[in-house]
Design a protein around this motif. Structure first.
Motif, PDB file in Angstrom:
ATOM      1  N   GLY A  50       0.818  -1.204   0.000  1.00 54.16           N
ATOM      2  CA  GLY A  50       0.000   0.000   0.000  1.00 54.16           C
ATOM      3  C   GLY A  50       0.850   1.250   0.000  1.00 54.16           C
ATOM      4  O   GLY A  50       2.075   1.203   0.113  1.00 54.16           O
ATOM      5  N   ASP A  51       0.191   2.395  -0.114  1.00 54.38           N
ATOM      6  CA  ASP A  51       0.925   3.653  -0.245  1.00 54.38           C
ATOM      7  C   ASP A  51       1.579   4.124   1.053  1.00 54.38           C
ATOM      8  O   ASP A  51       2.379   5.053   1.048  1.00 54.38           O
ATOM      9  N   ALA A  52       1.291   3.473   2.173  1.00 51.77           N
ATOM     10  CA  ALA A  52       1.949   3.824   3.438  1.00 51.77           C
ATOM     11  C   ALA A  52       3.329   3.188   3.560  1.00 51.77           C
ATOM     12  O   ALA A  52       4.115   3.576   4.421  1.00 51.77           O
ATOM     13  N   CYS A  53       3.634   2.209   2.701  1.00 51.01           N
ATOM     14  CA  CYS A  53       4.944   1.539   2.740  1.00 51.01           C
ATOM     15  C   CYS A  53       5.927   2.317   1.867  1.00 51.01           C
ATOM     16  O   CYS A  53       5.829   2.315   0.637  1.00 51.01           O
ATOM     17  N   VAL A  54       6.865   2.985   2.497  1.00 50.37           N
ATOM     18  CA  VAL A  54       7.843   3.811   1.784  1.00 50.37           C
ATOM     19  C   VAL A  54       8.661   2.964   0.813  1.00 50.37           C
ATOM     20  O   VAL A  54       8.959   3.389  -0.308  1.00 50.37           O
TER      21      VAL A  54
END
Length: 163
Positions: A50-54
């Motif tokens: 997801g977009d929270a995983c850098v």
């Protein structure tokens, strides 16, 4: 004495690509998407957290930056995660225009592609190369996203040369 024919019940002596599992995901527009939509093309299928995983966003940016090279090799890039189609549309971090982002809300597809750990109940990073005939040619699953884009391009070239 060594008799190779006695080993036949274990399977073929040489590895053969196998048919990709079913992919049934939802696009950002709410429409169902499957691998059949991409028959005749190579597919780089990326299961990400997801977009929270850098780290995932970094991998996707690296793929997006080289998207023209993939496209020239008859290859599309699909990014699959458990975010809703709406959150994929709204995400500023997933602005990569060359990647098609898809929603797998209940991890059903991730499970079929062995990109989900049921024991730990967690998503896994996976990068999978599927050939134009729908066969899995290469896969890496693990704790970190796969970021060796040169290697991936080389594998696509090998697949294309094998036609």
């Amino acid at each position: 004495p060594y008799v190779p024919s006695k080993l036949n019940h274990f399977g073929p002596m040489n590895w053969e690509p196998f048919a990709a599992p079913k992919l049934s995901v939802t696009g950002k527009d709410g429409k169902q998407v499957s691998l059949e939509n991409y028959r005749g093309k190579n597919v780089i299928l990326v299961f990400f957290l997801g977009d929270a995983c850098v780290h995932c966003v970094g991998q996707l940016k690296s793929l997006n930056d080289r998207a023209k090279e993939f496209s020239a090799l008859n290859t599309v890039i699909l990014g699959v995660c458990s975010q809703t189609p709406q959150s994929l549309r709204d995400s500023a971090a997933l602005g990569q225009e060359a990647i098609t982002f898809l929603s797998d809300r209940n991890h059903q597809n991730a499970r079929r592609f062995a990109s989900y750990d049921d024991f730990e109940d967690m998503e896994l990073h996976s990068t999978i190369l599927i050939d134009p005939q729908g066969k899995v040619r290469w896969k890496r699953t693990g704790g970190d996203p796969f970021t060796n884009i040169d290697f991936l391009l080389g594998e696509v070239k090998r697949v294309n040369a094998a036609k």
